[in-house]
Write a protein that holds these residues in place. Structure first.
Motif, PDB file in Angstrom:
ATOM      1  N   LYS A  53      49.753  45.102  40.037  1.00 20.00           N
ATOM      2  CA  LYS A  53      49.139  45.119  38.707  1.00 20.00           C
ATOM      3  C   LYS A  53      49.189  43.718  38.132  1.00 20.00           C
ATOM      4  O   LYS A  53      50.223  43.049  38.210  1.00 20.00           O
ATOM      5  N   PRO A  81      35.288  48.778  39.631  1.00 21.37           N
ATOM      6  CA  PRO A  81      35.409  49.868  40.622  1.00 21.37           C
ATOM      7  C   PRO A  81      34.100  50.204  41.342  1.00 21.37           C
ATOM      8  O   PRO A  81      34.110  50.467  42.543  1.00 21.37           O
ATOM      9  N   GLN A  84      33.374  47.489  43.890  1.00 23.09           N
ATOM     10  CA  GLN A  84      34.341  47.588  45.000  1.00 23.09           C
ATOM     11  C   GLN A  84      33.934  48.718  45.951  1.00 23.09           C
ATOM     12  O   GLN A  84      33.976  48.560  47.173  1.00 23.09           O
ATOM     13  N   GLU A 143      39.561  45.541  39.290  1.00 23.72           N
ATOM     14  CA  GLU A 143      40.570  45.789  40.300  1.00 23.72           C
ATOM     15  C   GLU A 143      40.455  44.725  41.372  1.00 23.72           C
ATOM     16  O   GLU A 143      39.427  44.082  41.524  1.00 23.72           O
ATOM     17  N   TYR A 152      41.696  49.932  51.744  1.00 21.54           N
ATOM     18  CA  TYR A 152      41.725  50.377  50.339  1.00 21.54           C
ATOM     19  C   TYR A 152      42.320  51.775  50.240  1.00 21.54           C
ATOM     20  O   TYR A 152      43.197  52.038  49.429  1.00 21.54           O
ATOM     21  N   ASN A 157      45.130  47.959  47.054  1.00 22.48           N
ATOM     22  CA  ASN A 157      44.354  47.671  45.857  1.00 22.48           C
ATOM     23  C   ASN A 157      45.289  47.604  44.669  1.00 22.48           C
ATOM     24  O   ASN A 157      46.448  48.026  44.756  1.00 22.48           O
ATOM     25  N   ASP A 159      45.403  47.066  39.977  1.00 20.74           N
ATOM     26  CA  ASP A 159      44.734  46.969  38.684  1.00 20.74           C
ATOM     27  C   ASP A 159      44.776  45.536  38.171  1.00 20.74           C
ATOM     28  O   ASP A 159      45.801  44.864  38.279  1.00 20.74           O
TER      29      ASP A 159
END
Length: 164
Positions: A53, A81, A84, A143, A152, A157, A159
């Motif tokens: 994060k 998102p 991605q 992200e 992933y 992955n 935030d």
């Protein structure tokens, strides 16, 4: 025989040079023209990032230093998102067609709207790569991810909150 060998070597060299333009493992892309406000060091292991994060102020220029301590090639991609997810689909398609080299140039920019415009870098096992990026003023949540097929989904992955 010597001509054929020379042609093969030159073809291989040009393919390698062209293939590393956007997803370089040689500390690219590193834009030294803009002042760096902050440096963030990340570790990419096999199927995780540490930290997972991040919080960055809007407009802040960050130099990401990503070290791959795992045994697999990874990428570090910043995007929303939706972009991605589109990028993961593109990576799956490329991997399934003719064994596409995952380090090939398929995106490299500072936008957030499409897979082709997401800032990214590929990091080979045991190597460190850097990416300089300026946080947008108008997006709150992004992200970062490795979109190499399966990575992933396995948890690679995190935030990225734009707050400040």
């Amino acid at each position: 025989m010597h001509k054929a060998l020379l042609v093969a070597l030159l073809s291989l060299a040009s393919t390698t040079a062209l293939g590393s333009a956007g997803h370089g493992s040689d500390n690219s892309p590193l834009d030294t023209s803009q002042p760096i406000d902050r440096t963030i060091t990340l570790e990419a292991g096999d199927m995780w990032f540490t930290p997972d994060k991040l919080e960055i102020a809007p407009g802040q220029t960050v130099k990401f230093t990503i070290t791959n301590t795992g045994k697999l090639e990874h990428e570090f991609v910043i995007g929303n998102p939706k972009a991605q997810a589109e990028h993961r689909a593109m990576m799956r398609e490329m991997a399934s067609s003719n064994g596409h080299d995952m380090s090939a140039s398929h995106h490299h920019d500072n936008g957030q709207d499409s897979p082709a415009s997401m800032p990214s870098v590929t990091v080979l096992p045991g190597e460190t790569a850097t990416l300089v990026w300026t946080a947008p003023e108008d997006i709150e949540a992004l992200e970062f991810a490795c979109n190499i097929p399966g990575h992933y989904k396995a948890g690679m992955n995190g935030d990225l909150q734009i707050k400040g």
